[in-house]
Design an enzyme around this catalytic site. Structure first.
Site, mmCIF file in Angstrom:
data_model
loop_
_atom_site.group_PDB
_atom_site.id
_atom_site.type_symbol
_atom_site.label_atom_id
_atom_site.label_comp_id
_atom_site.label_asym_id
_atom_site.label_seq_id
_atom_site.Cartn_x
_atom_site.Cartn_y
_atom_site.Cartn_z
ATOM 1 N N LEU A 283 0.818 -1.225 0.000
ATOM 2 C CA LEU A 283 0.000 0.000 0.000
ATOM 3 C C LEU A 283 0.848 1.269 0.000
ATOM 4 O O LEU A 283 0.372 2.332 0.378
ATOM 5 C CB LEU A 283 -0.990 0.005 1.177
ATOM 6 C CG LEU A 283 -1.966 -1.182 1.182
ATOM 7 C CD1 LEU A 283 -2.842 -1.149 2.439
ATOM 8 C CD2 LEU A 283 -2.854 -1.181 -0.059
ATOM 9 N N ASP B 227 5.553 -6.488 2.212
ATOM 10 C CA ASP B 227 6.501 -5.840 1.319
ATOM 11 C C ASP B 227 7.195 -6.912 0.482
ATOM 12 O O ASP B 227 7.517 -7.984 0.987
ATOM 13 C CB ASP B 227 7.528 -5.080 2.155
ATOM 14 C CG ASP B 227 8.285 -4.089 1.314
ATOM 15 O OD1 ASP B 227 7.972 -2.887 1.416
ATOM 16 O OD2 ASP B 227 9.167 -4.511 0.536
ATOM 17 N N ASP C 228 11.521 11.279 -23.569
ATOM 18 C CA ASP C 228 10.326 10.946 -24.353
ATOM 19 C C ASP C 228 10.683 10.718 -25.816
ATOM 20 O O ASP C 228 11.005 11.665 -26.533
ATOM 21 C CB ASP C 228 9.321 12.109 -24.294
ATOM 22 C CG ASP C 228 8.201 11.883 -23.312
ATOM 23 O OD1 ASP C 228 8.013 10.726 -22.871
ATOM 24 O OD2 ASP C 228 7.497 12.853 -22.986
ATOM 25 N N LYS D 36 13.185 -3.023 -15.554
ATOM 26 C CA LYS D 36 12.340 -4.037 -16.196
ATOM 27 C C LYS D 36 13.186 -4.972 -17.073
ATOM 28 O O LYS D 36 12.957 -6.171 -17.122
ATOM 29 C CB LYS D 36 11.237 -3.355 -17.010
ATOM 30 C CG LYS D 36 10.274 -2.525 -16.152
ATOM 31 C CD LYS D 36 9.424 -3.414 -15.237
ATOM 32 C CE LYS D 36 8.451 -2.626 -14.403
ATOM 33 N NZ LYS D 36 7.540 -3.469 -13.615
ATOM 34 N N PHE E 270 2.710 -7.206 -10.477
ATOM 35 C CA PHE E 270 2.595 -5.796 -10.880
ATOM 36 C C PHE E 270 3.413 -4.868 -9.996
ATOM 37 O O PHE E 270 3.781 -3.781 -10.435
ATOM 38 C CB PHE E 270 1.138 -5.317 -10.768
ATOM 39 C CG PHE E 270 0.193 -5.975 -11.721
ATOM 40 C CD1 PHE E 270 0.130 -5.556 -13.038
ATOM 41 C CD2 PHE E 270 -0.632 -7.008 -11.306
ATOM 42 C CE1 PHE E 270 -0.750 -6.158 -13.923
ATOM 43 C CE2 PHE E 270 -1.515 -7.608 -12.188
ATOM 44 C CZ PHE E 270 -1.571 -7.183 -13.493
ATOM 45 N N TYR F 254 13.979 3.417 -14.875
ATOM 46 C CA TYR F 254 12.766 2.603 -14.783
ATOM 47 C C TYR F 254 12.814 1.462 -15.812
ATOM 48 O O TYR F 254 12.614 0.287 -15.477
ATOM 49 C CB TYR F 254 11.530 3.485 -15.014
ATOM 50 C CG TYR F 254 10.299 2.698 -15.317
ATOM 51 C CD1 TYR F 254 9.690 1.926 -14.322
ATOM 52 C CD2 TYR F 254 9.749 2.681 -16.600
ATOM 53 C CE1 TYR F 254 8.564 1.166 -14.611
ATOM 54 C CE2 TYR F 254 8.626 1.932 -16.891
ATOM 55 C CZ TYR F 254 8.042 1.175 -15.898
ATOM 56 O OH TYR F 254 6.938 0.417 -16.189
ATOM 57 N N ARG G 237 1.761 8.054 -29.209
ATOM 58 C CA ARG G 237 1.799 6.883 -28.334
ATOM 59 C C ARG G 237 0.688 5.916 -28.708
ATOM 60 O O ARG G 237 -0.335 6.311 -29.278
ATOM 61 C CB ARG G 237 1.588 7.301 -26.863
ATOM 62 C CG ARG G 237 2.715 8.147 -26.282
ATOM 63 C CD ARG G 237 3.950 7.293 -26.006
ATOM 64 N NE ARG G 237 5.064 8.094 -25.523
ATOM 65 C CZ ARG G 237 5.934 8.750 -26.290
ATOM 66 N NH1 ARG G 237 5.829 8.709 -27.611
ATOM 67 N NH2 ARG G 237 6.917 9.445 -25.754
HETATM 68 N N1 UDP Z 1 2.369 14.376 -21.780
HETATM 69 C C1 UDP Z 1 2.175 15.747 -21.908
HETATM 70 N N2 UDP Z 1 1.848 16.468 -20.780
HETATM 71 C C2 UDP Z 1 1.689 15.879 -19.552
HETATM 72 C C3 UDP Z 1 1.882 14.482 -19.437
HETATM 73 C C4 UDP Z 1 2.221 13.764 -20.581
HETATM 74 O O1 UDP Z 1 2.299 16.313 -22.981
HETATM 75 O O2 UDP Z 1 1.402 16.599 -18.579
HETATM 76 C C5 UDP Z 1 2.725 13.590 -22.967
HETATM 77 C C6 UDP Z 1 4.054 12.856 -22.828
HETATM 78 O O3 UDP Z 1 5.119 13.694 -23.221
HETATM 79 C C7 UDP Z 1 3.841 11.665 -23.749
HETATM 80 C C8 UDP Z 1 2.337 11.399 -23.678
HETATM 81 O O4 UDP Z 1 1.760 12.584 -23.144
HETATM 82 O O5 UDP Z 1 4.152 12.015 -25.076
HETATM 83 C C9 UDP Z 1 1.989 10.247 -22.764
HETATM 84 O O6 UDP Z 1 2.635 10.455 -21.514
HETATM 85 P P1 UDP Z 1 2.220 9.703 -20.194
HETATM 86 O O7 UDP Z 1 3.005 10.338 -19.076
HETATM 87 O O8 UDP Z 1 0.726 9.682 -20.067
HETATM 88 O O9 UDP Z 1 2.669 8.216 -20.423
HETATM 89 P P2 UDP Z 1 4.150 7.613 -20.739
HETATM 90 O O10 UDP Z 1 4.297 7.728 -22.245
HETATM 91 O O11 UDP Z 1 5.147 8.406 -19.988
HETATM 92 O O12 UDP Z 1 4.031 6.207 -20.288
#
Ligand code: UDP
Length: 321
Positions: free
Chosen positions: A34, A51, A284, A145, A73, A141, A220
């Site tokens: 939690l 944990d 990104d 994985k 998860f 991160y 995405r």
């Molecule tokens: N994004 C954005 N503004 C925000 C959060 C996310 O423009 O406040 C964009 C981010 O750059 C990516 C897409 O939305 O291109 C999805 O991001 P999210 O954080 O939802 O998921 P991730 O791709 O990190 O798993």
């Protein structure tokens, strides 16, 4: 009745998968500390608070209530945080997962479905991405994985563990009956942040408009969390039937730009989304879209709820619950 242990069952994807397992007739126990999940999302009679690093507690739980398989998860998921505090991520996601595997071994459980991520590919050269693309994570991160996928390969070879690693693209949406949904603290994901902007009038920031994409914003592959949950049921069934270890992408094969998501939120909510443009977010990639034909062909999975409107509409219903 077959019992499955779900770690992180109080979290976003874990809580949806737990509901899906129960709907499919499985018994479920949830292990969660939690630290990030929500107590209210788990039926108290199913919750075993522990944990992941507590190998003895996990072993005891699985010895007292034998399980056929584990769906794992429990992990930290924020890319930005993983770059600020990598130790937290390697400890929780890597050491925690190894502790869980040790407990499984001690309790005689050797089947595991593992939450992996598109972040294992980093900036892939070929889109849509196939599972054969090399590991090339660009954040801590993603590296956690990759490390566990590799540990699972060795556990398969050395001690007969069978695993399915599901590499999620952008998990989104909510249970269509609004029994559970996305609730991160702090929230970093696009769709809930756009809802916040609609509700509060405080503009959302869109990260970057100079990407090499048609409208300049990132693209995405958004996958509905219920479709993701069903992929886990398929993966568990595969392992229970004696299937070998597998790695699958879980996405739709269709990409949407950040701007297209904003437009979908405007259509669904009937309101404008106040927004401004900011700089690119570090780490990104411009374009991430899955090739999921392996999952479709081998586990007979098809996305049912992942049309963008459906994702936004179910998420909005949950947001307003
Ligand atoms: N994004 C954005 N503004 C925000 C959060 C996310 O423009 O406040 C964009 C981010 O750059 C990516 C897409 O939305 O291109 C999805 O991001 P999210 O954080 O939802 O998921 P991730 O791709 O990190 O798993």
């Amino acid at each position: 009745m077959k019992r499955i242990l779900v770690t992180g069952g109080a979290g976003y994807i874990g809580s949806h998968t737990t509901l899906e397992l129960l709907d499919a007739g499985y018994d479920v126990i949830v292990v969660d500390n939690l630290s990030r999940g929500h107590r209210k999302t788990v039926d108290p009679k199913r919750l075993r608070e522990a944990d992941l690093l507590d190998t003895e507690a996990l072993t005891r739980i699985m010895k007292e209530e034998p399980v056929e398989a584990v769906i794992h998860f429990a992990a930290y998921i924020a890319v930005g945080e993983s770059m600020k505090d990598p130790g937290l991520y390697f400890r929780n996601n890597v050491a925690g997962s190894i502790s869980l595997m040790n407990a499984m071994q001690a309790a005689g459980v050797n089947k595991i479905v593992f939450s992996s991520t598109a972040a294992v590919y980093g900036m892939p050269a070929v889109i849509p991405i196939r599972e054969t693309e090399p590991y090339a994570p660009i954040n801590a991160y993603g590296e956690t994985k990759v490390m566990i996928e590799k540990v699972l390969t060795w556990f398969d070879q050395c001690v007969g563990f069978r695993s399915v690693c599901l590499r999620y693209f952008n998990a989104s949406g909510a249970d269509p009956a609004a029994r559970t949904g996305e609730d991160h603290e702090p929230e970093t994901h696009l769709i809930p942040l756009l809802f916040q902007a609609v509700k509060t009038g405080k503009p959302a920031t869109l990260f970057g408009r100079d990407y090499p994409t048609p409208d300049g914003t990132c693209i995405r592959d958004y996958i509905h969390v219920s479709d993701l949950a069903r992929a886990h049921i398929g993966a568990v069934e595969w392992l229970l039937k004696g299937g070998e270890s597998k790695r699958f992408n879980v996405g739709t094969g269709s990409g949407y730009s950040v701007k297209e998501v904003v437009e979908a939120v405007e259509r669904v909510t009937g309101k404008p989304v106040p927004h401004t443009y900011g700089p690119r977010r570090e780490g990104d990639p411009p374009l991430l879209v899955a090739n999921s034909t392996a999952l479709q062909n081998e586990l007979n999975w098809t996305p049912r709820d992942s049309a963008l409107e459906r994702i936004v509409e179910t998420a909005w219903r949950w947001y307003n619950r």
